[in-house]
Scaffold this motif. Structure first.
Motif, short mmCIF file in Angstrom:
data_model
loop_
_atom_site.label_atom_id
_atom_site.label_comp_id
_atom_site.label_asym_id
_atom_site.label_seq_id
_atom_site.Cartn_x
_atom_site.Cartn_y
_atom_site.Cartn_z
N ALA A 163 0.83 -1.21 0.00
CA ALA A 163 0.00 0.00 0.00
C ALA A 163 0.86 1.26 0.00
CB ALA A 163 -0.93 0.00 1.21
N ALA A 164 1.91 1.26 0.81
CA ALA A 164 2.79 2.43 0.89
C ALA A 164 3.52 2.68 -0.42
CB ALA A 164 3.78 2.27 2.03
N VAL A 165 4.06 1.63 -1.01
CA VAL A 165 4.81 1.79 -2.27
C VAL A 165 3.88 2.26 -3.38
CG1 VAL A 165 6.08 0.53 -4.06
CG2 VAL A 165 6.63 0.16 -1.65
N LEU A 166 2.71 1.66 -3.48
CA LEU A 166 1.76 2.09 -4.51
C LEU A 166 1.39 3.56 -4.36
CD1 LEU A 166 -0.67 -0.96 -4.61
CD2 LEU A 166 0.90 -0.23 -6.42
N SER A 167 1.16 3.98 -3.13
CA SER A 167 0.76 5.36 -2.90
C SER A 167 1.92 6.33 -3.06
CB SER A 167 0.15 5.52 -1.50
OG SER A 167 -1.01 6.30 -1.59
N VAL A 183 2.20 6.56 -7.08
CA VAL A 183 1.07 7.36 -7.58
C VAL A 183 0.15 7.62 -6.39
CG1 VAL A 183 -0.88 7.47 -9.18
CG2 VAL A 183 1.20 6.24 -9.85
N PRO A 184 0.18 8.82 -5.86
CA PRO A 184 -0.63 9.13 -4.68
C PRO A 184 -2.09 8.76 -4.89
CG PRO A 184 0.85 10.93 -5.13
CD PRO A 184 0.96 9.99 -6.30
N GLY A 185 -2.63 8.01 -3.94
CA GLY A 185 -4.02 7.57 -4.01
C GLY A 185 -4.18 6.11 -4.37
N VAL A 186 -3.22 5.55 -5.08
CA VAL A 186 -3.35 4.15 -5.51
C VAL A 186 -3.25 3.20 -4.32
CG1 VAL A 186 -2.36 2.35 -6.97
CG2 VAL A 186 -2.58 4.67 -7.85
N GLY A 187 -2.45 3.53 -3.34
CA GLY A 187 -2.37 2.71 -2.12
C GLY A 187 -3.68 2.71 -1.36
N GLN A 188 -4.36 3.85 -1.36
CA GLN A 188 -5.67 3.92 -0.72
C GLN A 188 -6.68 3.07 -1.49
OE1 GLN A 188 -3.55 6.43 -0.93
NE2 GLN A 188 -3.42 7.26 1.11
N TRP A 189 -6.61 3.10 -2.81
CA TRP A 189 -7.49 2.26 -3.62
C TRP A 189 -7.21 0.78 -3.34
CZ3 TRP A 189 -6.92 5.23 -8.86
CH2 TRP A 189 -7.70 6.40 -8.80
N TYR A 190 -5.95 0.44 -3.24
CA TYR A 190 -5.55 -0.94 -2.90
C TYR A 190 -6.19 -1.37 -1.58
CZ TYR A 190 -2.33 -4.61 -1.27
OH TYR A 190 -1.78 -5.76 -0.77
N ASN A 191 -6.28 -0.42 -0.65
CA ASN A 191 -6.89 -0.70 0.65
C ASN A 191 -8.42 -0.69 0.61
OD1 ASN A 191 -4.50 -1.00 2.08
ND2 ASN A 191 -4.36 1.17 2.56
N GLY A 192 -9.00 -0.32 -0.53
CA GLY A 192 -10.45 -0.27 -0.66
C GLY A 192 -11.05 1.08 -0.28
N LYS A 193 -10.23 2.08 -0.11
CA LYS A 193 -10.69 3.43 0.25
C LYS A 193 -10.65 4.32 -1.00
CE LYS A 193 -11.40 2.67 4.52
NZ LYS A 193 -12.75 2.76 5.01
N PHE A 194 -11.69 4.21 -1.81
CA PHE A 194 -11.69 4.85 -3.12
C PHE A 194 -11.79 6.38 -3.05
CE2 PHE A 194 -13.14 0.50 -3.72
CZ PHE A 194 -12.15 0.07 -4.60
N LEU A 195 -12.61 6.91 -2.16
CA LEU A 195 -12.73 8.37 -2.06
C LEU A 195 -11.45 9.00 -1.52
CD1 LEU A 195 -16.41 8.87 -0.87
CD2 LEU A 195 -15.44 9.23 -3.15
N ARG A 196 -10.83 8.34 -0.56
CA ARG A 196 -9.54 8.84 -0.05
C ARG A 196 -8.49 8.81 -1.14
NH1 ARG A 196 -8.87 6.50 6.09
NH2 ARG A 196 -10.90 7.20 6.79
N GLY A 197 -8.50 7.76 -1.93
CA GLY A 197 -7.56 7.66 -3.05
C GLY A 197 -7.79 8.75 -4.08
N LEU A 198 -9.03 9.02 -4.37
CA LEU A 198 -9.36 10.09 -5.32
C LEU A 198 -8.90 11.45 -4.79
CD1 LEU A 198 -10.73 10.84 -7.97
CD2 LEU A 198 -12.87 11.03 -6.71
N LEU A 223 -5.18 11.64 -5.25
CA LEU A 223 -4.87 11.70 -6.68
C LEU A 223 -5.14 13.08 -7.26
CD1 LEU A 223 -3.89 9.94 -9.03
CD2 LEU A 223 -6.27 9.41 -9.52
N LEU A 224 -6.12 13.79 -6.74
CA LEU A 224 -6.43 15.13 -7.23
C LEU A 224 -5.63 16.23 -6.53
CD1 LEU A 224 -10.31 14.82 -7.52
CD2 LEU A 224 -8.62 14.74 -9.37
N VAL A 225 -5.42 16.10 -5.24
CA VAL A 225 -4.75 17.15 -4.47
C VAL A 225 -3.24 17.20 -4.74
CG1 VAL A 225 -4.13 17.86 -2.12
CG2 VAL A 225 -6.48 17.28 -2.67
N THR A 226 -2.61 16.06 -4.82
CA THR A 226 -1.15 16.04 -4.96
C THR A 226 -0.65 16.76 -6.21
OG1 THR A 226 -1.05 14.02 -3.66
CG2 THR A 226 0.89 14.56 -4.95
N PRO A 227 -1.20 16.50 -7.39
CA PRO A 227 -0.70 17.24 -8.56
C PRO A 227 -0.93 18.75 -8.43
CG PRO A 227 -2.00 15.36 -9.26
CD PRO A 227 -2.16 15.47 -7.78
N SER A 264 0.64 10.64 1.75
CA SER A 264 -0.21 9.65 1.10
C SER A 264 0.31 8.23 1.36
CB SER A 264 -0.27 9.93 -0.40
OG SER A 264 -1.01 8.94 -1.06
N ALA A 265 1.61 8.04 1.23
CA ALA A 265 2.20 6.72 1.46
C ALA A 265 2.07 6.30 2.92
CB ALA A 265 3.67 6.73 1.04
#
Length: 74
Positions: A13-17, A20-35, A38-42, A60-61
């Motif tokens: 989860a940490a490496v994925l996030s 790409v910030p947010g992907v680790g949260q998606w991996y954990n099943g937290k889709f809104l947190r991941g979104l 993914l939007l704030v970091t850029p 994020s990580a």
């Protein structure tokens, strides 16, 4: 494996996030947190010339790792 629950690996989860910030949260099943990440970091990368972009990557990580670690059964 009857009765056992599939859990997420905190390091994955940490490496994925971090990559790409947010992907680790998606991996954990937290889709809104991941979104959110993914939007704030850029936006922070562009808006601060990169300074807060790095902070967001790290936060994020760490949050992805922390959440997965709470779920991880050893």
């Amino acid at each position: 494996m009857h009765g056992e629950e599939y859990v997420k690996n905190p390091l994955t989860a940490a490496v994925l996030s971090f990559l790409v910030p947010g992907v680790g949260q998606w991996y954990n099943g937290k889709f809104l947190r991941g979104l959110f990440w993914l939007l704030v970091t850029p936006g922070l990368w562009l808006g601060t010339g990169g300074t807060l972009g790095w902070v967001c990557h790290i936060v994020s990580a760490v949050t992805a790792y922390s959440y997965a670690n709470r779920l991880y059964v050893r």
